[in-house]
Design a protein around this motif. Structure first.
Motif, PDB file in Angstrom:
ATOM      1  N   SER A  32       0.380  -3.267 -12.018  1.00  0.00           N
ATOM      2  CA  SER A  32      -0.047  -4.368 -11.356  1.00  0.00           C
ATOM      3  C   SER A  32      -0.833  -5.603 -12.504  1.00  0.00           C
ATOM      4  O   SER A  32      -1.370  -4.947 -13.644  1.00  0.00           O
ATOM      5  N   LEU A  33      -0.618  -6.887 -12.334  1.00  0.00           N
ATOM      6  CA  LEU A  33      -1.419  -7.604 -12.959  1.00  0.00           C
ATOM      7  C   LEU A  33      -2.524  -8.130 -12.456  1.00  0.00           C
ATOM      8  O   LEU A  33      -2.804  -8.470 -11.519  1.00  0.00           O
ATOM      9  N   GLY A  34      -3.694  -7.445 -13.227  1.00  0.00           N
ATOM     10  CA  GLY A  34      -5.046  -7.679 -12.524  1.00  0.00           C
ATOM     11  C   GLY A  34      -5.428  -6.372 -11.950  1.00  0.00           C
ATOM     12  O   GLY A  34      -4.376  -5.282 -11.839  1.00  0.00           O
ATOM     13  N   SER A  35      -6.476  -6.041 -11.535  1.00  0.00           N
ATOM     14  CA  SER A  35      -6.659  -4.896 -10.462  1.00  0.00           C
ATOM     15  C   SER A  35      -6.169  -4.777  -9.424  1.00  0.00           C
ATOM     16  O   SER A  35      -5.589  -5.961  -8.880  1.00  0.00           O
ATOM     17  N   ASN A  36      -5.913  -3.734  -8.899  1.00  0.00           N
ATOM     18  CA  ASN A  36      -5.153  -3.471  -7.729  1.00  0.00           C
ATOM     19  C   ASN A  36      -5.527  -4.208  -6.604  1.00  0.00           C
ATOM     20  O   ASN A  36      -4.818  -4.802  -5.600  1.00  0.00           O
ATOM     21  N   SER A  37      -6.941  -4.469  -6.363  1.00  0.00           N
ATOM     22  CA  SER A  37      -7.585  -5.165  -5.363  1.00  0.00           C
ATOM     23  C   SER A  37      -7.438  -6.712  -5.492  1.00  0.00           C
ATOM     24  O   SER A  37      -7.393  -7.349  -4.545  1.00  0.00           O
ATOM     25  N   LYS A  38      -7.065  -7.121  -6.707  1.00  0.00           N
ATOM     26  CA  LYS A  38      -7.106  -8.625  -7.001  1.00  0.00           C
ATOM     27  C   LYS A  38      -5.658  -8.792  -7.762  1.00  0.00           C
ATOM     28  O   LYS A  38      -6.038  -9.561  -8.553  1.00  0.00           O
ATOM     29  N   SER A  39      -4.802  -8.092  -7.360  1.00  0.00           N
ATOM     30  CA  SER A  39      -3.422  -8.156  -8.045  1.00  0.00           C
ATOM     31  C   SER A  39      -2.888  -9.796  -7.980  1.00  0.00           C
ATOM     32  O   SER A  39      -3.108 -10.218  -6.814  1.00  0.00           O
ATOM     33  N   THR A  40      -2.455 -10.132  -8.835  1.00  0.00           N
ATOM     34  CA  THR A  40      -1.789 -11.679  -8.841  1.00  0.00           C
ATOM     35  C   THR A  40      -0.218 -11.268  -8.644  1.00  0.00           C
ATOM     36  O   THR A  40       0.554 -12.288  -8.360  1.00  0.00           O
ATOM     37  N   GLY A  41       0.042 -10.184  -9.176  1.00  0.00           N
ATOM     38  CA  GLY A  41       1.458  -9.633  -8.901  1.00  0.00           C
ATOM     39  C   GLY A  41       1.655  -8.255  -9.714  1.00  0.00           C
ATOM     40  O   GLY A  41       0.902  -7.660 -10.183  1.00  0.00           O
ATOM     41  N   TYR A  42       2.822  -8.072  -9.833  1.00  0.00           N
ATOM     42  CA  TYR A  42       3.212  -6.631 -10.130  1.00  0.00           C
ATOM     43  C   TYR A  42       4.666  -6.539 -10.694  1.00  0.00           C
ATOM     44  O   TYR A  42       5.695  -7.302  -9.744  1.00  0.00           O
ATOM     45  N   PHE A  43       4.850  -5.563 -11.590  1.00  0.00           N
ATOM     46  CA  PHE A  43       6.206  -5.159 -11.996  1.00  0.00           C
ATOM     47  C   PHE A  43       6.566  -3.830 -11.256  1.00  0.00           C
ATOM     48  O   PHE A  43       5.916  -2.780 -11.309  1.00  0.00           O
ATOM     49  N   ARG A  44       7.717  -3.948 -10.666  1.00  0.00           N
ATOM     50  CA  ARG A  44       8.438  -2.854 -10.148  1.00  0.00           C
ATOM     51  C   ARG A  44       9.150  -2.161 -11.058  1.00  0.00           C
ATOM     52  O   ARG A  44       9.849  -2.849 -11.201  1.00  0.00           O
ATOM     53  N   PRO A  49       0.804  -1.223  -0.052  1.00  0.00           N
ATOM     54  CA  PRO A  49       0.024  -0.006   0.041  1.00  0.00           C
ATOM     55  C   PRO A  49       0.866   1.167   0.024  1.00  0.00           C
ATOM     56  O   PRO A  49       0.498   2.509  -0.467  1.00  0.00           O
ATOM     57  N   SER A  50       2.025   1.420   0.628  1.00  0.00           N
ATOM     58  CA  SER A  50       2.913   2.315   0.719  1.00  0.00           C
ATOM     59  C   SER A  50       3.558   2.687  -0.764  1.00  0.00           C
ATOM     60  O   SER A  50       4.088   3.685  -0.921  1.00  0.00           O
ATOM     61  N   ARG A 106       4.931   3.794  -9.673  1.00  0.00           N
ATOM     62  CA  ARG A 106       6.137   3.017  -9.473  1.00  0.00           C
ATOM     63  C   ARG A 106       5.907   1.404  -9.715  1.00  0.00           C
ATOM     64  O   ARG A 106       6.643   0.730  -9.784  1.00  0.00           O
ATOM     65  N   TYR A 107       4.633   1.328 -10.259  1.00  0.00           N
ATOM     66  CA  TYR A 107       4.371  -0.409 -10.356  1.00  0.00           C
ATOM     67  C   TYR A 107       3.368  -0.628 -11.384  1.00  0.00           C
ATOM     68  O   TYR A 107       2.689   0.422 -11.790  1.00  0.00           O
TER      69      TYR A 107
END
Length: 169
Positions: A98-110, A89-90, A95-96
């Motif tokens: 998200s794969l999928g919506s933020n609330s149901k993200s399966t992962g993310y690219f930083r 959340p911070s 800066r990223y």
């Protein structure tokens, strides 16, 4: 007796030096393979970071095309790191990706420390000229990993700003 202590002391010093060297090897970041380097070079030869009138973000930097880029041309940014689960959340939303919506993200690219972090979103009257999406990359002897792939949506002229819609992918 003192010779035995001295010998034991030398062994423990030698053992300590060997352990330190082993720990340093473990701490070393994974070196890029020659494939990673050539892919990175392709990205760097196509895109240029600018901080002048050529980019649309007056408060930061942008990316322009160093050369003409053909519609459909593909690039990968293997510097971007993929993480499982939702982003913290911070973390600043710019800066990223998200794969999928933020609330149901399966992962993310930083995006930190990557070239693509500086790609701007289109402003009113502008259109995105690239998209980005996840792709699996496998190299012999290493597990497959997710990388960020970039695709030109249209022909992009040298000097034209690179624009993407920041959204979940």
């Amino acid at each position: 007796s003192s010779a035995a202590q001295s010998s034991t002391g030398r062994r423990s010093v030698a053992k300590s030096k060997a352990e330190t060297a082993t720990n340093r090897k473990r701490e070393q970041p994974k070196r890029e393979s020659s494939g990673d380097i050539s892919v990175r070079r392709n990205l760097l030869l196509a895109f240029l970071v600018v901080n002048d009138e050529r980019q649309s973000d007056a408060n930061g930097c942008g990316i322009i095309a160093r050369r003409d880029i053909a519609r459909g041309e593909l690039f990968e940014d293997r510097i971007v790191t993929y993480k499982e689960g939702p982003p913290p959340p911070s973390m600043d939303q710019w800066r990223y990706i998200s794969l999928g919506s933020n609330s149901k993200s399966t992962g993310y690219f930083r995006l930190a420390n990557s070239l693509v972090e500086m790609i701007n979103q289109p402003l009113k009257g502008q259109e995105a000229n690239i998209i980005w999406y996840p792709s699996l990359y496998a190299e012999e002897g290493h597990p497959a990993r997710k990388v960020l792939r970039i695709k030109a949506l249209k022909d992009i002229k040298e000097g034209e700003e690179i624009l993407v819609i920041y959204k979940s992918i």
